[in-house]
Design a protein around this motif. Structure first.
Motif, short mmCIF file in Angstrom:
data_model
loop_
_atom_site.label_atom_id
_atom_site.label_comp_id
_atom_site.label_asym_id
_atom_site.label_seq_id
_atom_site.Cartn_x
_atom_site.Cartn_y
_atom_site.Cartn_z
N VAL A 236 0.84 -1.20 0.00
CA VAL A 236 0.00 0.00 0.00
C VAL A 236 0.88 1.25 0.00
O VAL A 236 1.73 1.42 0.87
CB VAL A 236 -0.92 0.01 1.24
CG1 VAL A 236 -1.77 1.27 1.25
CG2 VAL A 236 -1.81 -1.23 1.23
N LYS A 237 0.69 2.11 -0.99
CA LYS A 237 1.47 3.33 -1.10
C LYS A 237 0.80 4.48 -0.36
O LYS A 237 -0.42 4.55 -0.28
CB LYS A 237 1.69 3.70 -2.57
CG LYS A 237 2.55 2.69 -3.33
CD LYS A 237 2.79 3.14 -4.75
CE LYS A 237 3.68 2.15 -5.50
NZ LYS A 237 3.93 2.58 -6.90
N PHE A 238 1.63 5.36 0.16
CA PHE A 238 1.11 6.49 0.93
C PHE A 238 0.99 7.71 0.03
O PHE A 238 1.96 8.10 -0.64
CB PHE A 238 2.05 6.78 2.10
CG PHE A 238 1.59 7.92 2.96
CD1 PHE A 238 0.37 7.87 3.59
CD2 PHE A 238 2.40 9.04 3.14
CE1 PHE A 238 -0.05 8.92 4.41
CE2 PHE A 238 1.99 10.09 3.94
CZ PHE A 238 0.76 10.02 4.58
N ASP A 239 -0.19 8.32 0.03
CA ASP A 239 -0.43 9.52 -0.75
C ASP A 239 -0.03 10.73 0.09
O ASP A 239 -0.86 11.31 0.81
CB ASP A 239 -1.92 9.58 -1.15
CG ASP A 239 -2.27 10.84 -1.92
OD1 ASP A 239 -1.33 11.51 -2.41
OD2 ASP A 239 -3.46 11.17 -2.02
N ALA A 240 1.25 11.09 0.03
CA ALA A 240 1.77 12.17 0.88
C ALA A 240 1.10 13.51 0.58
O ALA A 240 0.78 14.27 1.50
CB ALA A 240 3.28 12.28 0.71
N PHE A 241 0.89 13.82 -0.69
CA PHE A 241 0.29 15.11 -1.04
C PHE A 241 -1.15 15.18 -0.55
O PHE A 241 -1.58 16.21 0.00
CB PHE A 241 0.34 15.32 -2.54
CG PHE A 241 -0.18 16.67 -2.98
CD1 PHE A 241 0.60 17.81 -2.88
CD2 PHE A 241 -1.47 16.79 -3.47
CE1 PHE A 241 0.11 19.05 -3.25
CE2 PHE A 241 -1.96 18.03 -3.85
CZ PHE A 241 -1.17 19.16 -3.75
N GLY A 242 -1.89 14.09 -0.72
CA GLY A 242 -3.28 14.09 -0.26
C GLY A 242 -3.37 14.26 1.24
O GLY A 242 -4.20 15.03 1.75
N PHE A 243 -2.50 13.53 1.98
CA PHE A 243 -2.54 13.67 3.44
C PHE A 243 -2.10 15.06 3.88
O PHE A 243 -2.68 15.64 4.79
CB PHE A 243 -1.64 12.62 4.09
CG PHE A 243 -1.45 12.84 5.56
CD1 PHE A 243 -2.49 12.65 6.45
CD2 PHE A 243 -0.22 13.28 6.06
CE1 PHE A 243 -2.32 12.87 7.81
CE2 PHE A 243 -0.05 13.50 7.41
CZ PHE A 243 -1.10 13.29 8.29
N ALA A 244 -1.07 15.60 3.24
CA ALA A 244 -0.56 16.92 3.63
C ALA A 244 -1.62 17.99 3.44
O ALA A 244 -1.83 18.84 4.32
CB ALA A 244 0.70 17.25 2.83
N THR A 245 -2.31 17.96 2.30
CA THR A 245 -3.33 18.99 2.05
C THR A 245 -4.53 18.82 2.97
O THR A 245 -5.04 19.79 3.52
CB THR A 245 -3.78 18.95 0.59
OG1 THR A 245 -4.16 17.61 0.23
CG2 THR A 245 -2.67 19.41 -0.33
N ILE B 246 -9.37 18.47 -2.73
CA ILE B 246 -10.49 18.07 -3.59
C ILE B 246 -10.00 17.84 -5.02
O ILE B 246 -10.34 16.84 -5.67
CB ILE B 246 -11.60 19.13 -3.56
CG1 ILE B 246 -12.25 19.21 -2.17
CG2 ILE B 246 -12.65 18.84 -4.62
CD1 ILE B 246 -12.97 17.96 -1.77
N ALA B 247 -9.20 18.77 -5.54
CA ALA B 247 -8.69 18.64 -6.90
C ALA B 247 -7.81 17.40 -7.04
O ALA B 247 -7.89 16.66 -8.03
CB ALA B 247 -7.92 19.89 -7.30
N HIS B 248 -6.98 17.16 -6.04
CA HIS B 248 -6.10 15.99 -6.07
C HIS B 248 -6.90 14.70 -6.02
O HIS B 248 -6.61 13.75 -6.77
CB HIS B 248 -5.13 16.06 -4.89
CG HIS B 248 -4.26 14.85 -4.75
ND1 HIS B 248 -3.22 14.57 -5.61
CD2 HIS B 248 -4.30 13.83 -3.86
CE1 HIS B 248 -2.64 13.44 -5.25
NE2 HIS B 248 -3.29 12.97 -4.19
N THR B 249 -7.91 14.64 -5.16
CA THR B 249 -8.73 13.44 -5.03
C THR B 249 -9.48 13.15 -6.33
O THR B 249 -9.62 11.99 -6.74
CB THR B 249 -9.73 13.60 -3.87
OG1 THR B 249 -9.01 13.83 -2.65
CG2 THR B 249 -10.58 12.35 -3.72
N ALA B 250 -9.94 14.22 -6.99
CA ALA B 250 -10.71 14.04 -8.23
C ALA B 250 -9.85 13.55 -9.38
O ALA B 250 -10.36 12.92 -10.32
CB ALA B 250 -11.40 15.35 -8.60
N THR B 251 -8.56 13.82 -9.33
CA THR B 251 -7.68 13.48 -10.47
C THR B 251 -6.75 12.31 -10.21
O THR B 251 -6.22 11.72 -11.15
CB THR B 251 -6.83 14.70 -10.86
OG1 THR B 251 -6.07 15.14 -9.72
CG2 THR B 251 -7.72 15.85 -11.33
#
Length: 512
Positions: free
Chosen positions: A202-211, A252-257
């Motif tokens: 399982v990879k960690f979504d660092a940008f998603g968590f940070a935002t 939101i933008a990151h999650t959508a893309t």
């Protein structure tokens, strides 16, 4: 994100009673700590040589850290496994509690509270996920009733226990009490919770968590400090609001893309029951939890109740909640869950209607019974809502779902408390001005006092006006909560009962 706790049908037998007790002890210490330290703040302030503004960071540091760390629960439970994450969380929370009690400076206790918030963030969502996993479908209503008791009663009993510990010993025992409870919980989890292999890929979504973390942290800090800093009249609050808005927009933008690589599992929103349940628990947090924040300061500042007495007269609301939850699982067998939600909201609204008629002079029963009634209504709401929200959610989404559920409840609670506290302060000032406008030489009732009144007489008169103004502000807040409770009742129509078959439906969950 898959849940690692074994289902009831796993090959290895599970000691459900002992495991349930263990994880509920872990839940209890986390929920207790959300309120137990509140009544001890004045004692901490003197002991740590802190100002009134500085000592509030003992509360806000914990809340902000927990809010930021809660979304990590799903990924960490995959990466470490549920057992390892829960054990680490309990151990870390217990050690951090000991550090809080041993703190000698403000910096030490704030740092320890940050650790408490980080380690404690996973305790509530993991406990809910595990209880759902280890119980068959027909017992999940009962499991949610047990879980709800720990989540709902902990914050209610916190001020009572905190007041007693502070008065009988000192404020440090507010934190030391967690050590033996945490030790028992850790022993139980290590002994009775089956181990499962983690998902190393399982990879960690660092940008998603940070935002998301930055958005939640900035928003929570804005809510916690807004009242002290006059909200958007303060540069700090404006910066926090802008930071929260920009960070959330990026999330939101990151999650959508990002698709499946996103930190947030968007599949959760495709489940109608869960999406509606999350919206509902947000409203419940905003509308109902806020009333819990009004009574203690009202009793202590307006009616001079000691801390311990305040806790004793407000604690029975927890008894109402427990009674309702004891029967809620059985009622789900016979009644539509939406009818239970409707009944719970109407009962809570009736309790708020009683509170709207409070006066400066109140007996203990005037405080206890509305609290018991509201607690009963809250218990009727919480159990069916929890059961229905997760009834159609797949097991691999449960840890993510429970983390999101807990997060939305906490954010709703923060918003509701901030609103009532802000209105309380402003309405007190408005009511004081209105009442003081009648204190003139032209008022026949005051003509004999004003021209010849001493400074002491005028001070007493002003104190009485301030007291009455504060009471008016409290009543306005109760009225707001009453109206808001009635306004959210139509949302019950958005909840769909679980489809057939009756023997598999949470709506027909039976309690042995």
């Amino acid at each position: 994100m898959s849940s690692q706790a074994a289902p009831a049908s796993a090959a290895a037998p599970i000691n459900r009673p002992m495991l349930t007790v263990s994880i509920m002890l872990a839940t209890l210490i986390q929920t207790l700590d959300s309120t137990i330290a509140n009544v001890a703040l004045p004692h901490m302030q003197g002991s740590l040589s802190a100002s009134q503004d500085e000592i509030t960071w003992v509360l806000t540091s914990y809340i902000v850290a927990a809010a930021i760390a809660t979304p990590l629960t799903g990924w960490l439970s995959d990466r470490l496994s549920v057992k390892r994450l829960l054990s680490l969380s309990i151990a870390g929370f217990t050690i951090a509690s000991a550090f809080c009690g041993l703190s000698e400076t403000l910096a030490q206790i704030v740092g320890s509270r940050l650790l408490q918030g980080i380690f404690g963030a996973s305790l509530v969502p993991l406990s809910q996920s595990i209880l759902l996993d280890i119980n068959p479908r027909e017992k999940q209503g009962q499991a949610m009733a047990v879980w709800g008791m720990g989540v709902m009663v902990g914050p209610i009993l916190g001020p009572t226990l905190g007041g007693w510990l502070t008065d009988s010993y000192n404020w440090r025992w507010v934190f030391f009490i967690n050590v033996p409870i945490g030790a028992f919980a850790l022993f139980g989890v290590l002994t009775f919770l089956p181990a499962r292999e983690p998902k190393h890929g399982v990879k960690f979504d660092a940008f998603g968590f940070a935002t998301l973390g930055l958005a939640i942290g900035a928003f929570q800090a804005m809510l916690d400090r807004g009242e002290q800093l006059d909200w958007f009249g303060s540069l700090e609050i404006r910066i926090e609001a802008i930071l929260a808005a920009i960070s959330f927009a990026f999330f939101i933008a990151h999650t959508a893309t990002a698709g499946r690589k996103s930190f947030f599992r968007y599949e959760l929103l495709k489940d109608r029951n869960f999406a509606t349940g999350v919206s509902f628990i947000f409203v419940i947090g905003a509308v109902m939890y806020a009333t819990r924040a009004l009574l203690p300061p009202m009793l202590q500042t307006l009616m001079n109740y000691p801390v311990a007495t305040t806790g004793l007269v407000t604690a029975p609301s927890g008894a109402g909640t427990m009674i309702a939850m004891m029967f809620a699982g059985r009622l789900l067998k016979r009644f539509d869950a939406r009818l239970m939600l409707l009944a719970g909201f109407l009962i809570s609204a009736f309790a708020l209607w009683q509170m709207m008629h409070y006066t400066i002079v109140l007996s203990a029963s005037d405080i206890v019974w509305p609290g018991v009634i509201q607690g009963f209504g809250l218990g009727l709401v919480f159990v069916p809502l929890s059961a229905l929200s997760f009834s159609t959610l797949t097991p691999e989404l449960r840890a993510d779902g429970t983390a999101t559920y807990s997060l939305m409840r906490n954010i709703g609670s923060s918003i509701g408390i901030s609103i009532v506290q802000t209105l309380m302060t402003r309405n007190t000032q408005i009511a004081h001005a209105d009442l003081a406008a009648n204190v003139t030489a032209f008022n026949p009732a005051l003509q004999s006092m004003l021209p010849n009144g001493s400074t002491y007489d005028m001070a007493v008169l002003n104190q009485s006006i301030t007291q009455q103004a504060a009471m008016i502000a409290y009543l306005n807040d109760f009225k707001l909560m009453f109206v808001a409770t009635l306004l959210v009742v139509p949302l019950v129509l958005l909840i769909r009962p679980t489809k057939k078959a009756p023997d598999e439906s949470l709506a027909h969950a039976a309690m042995d």
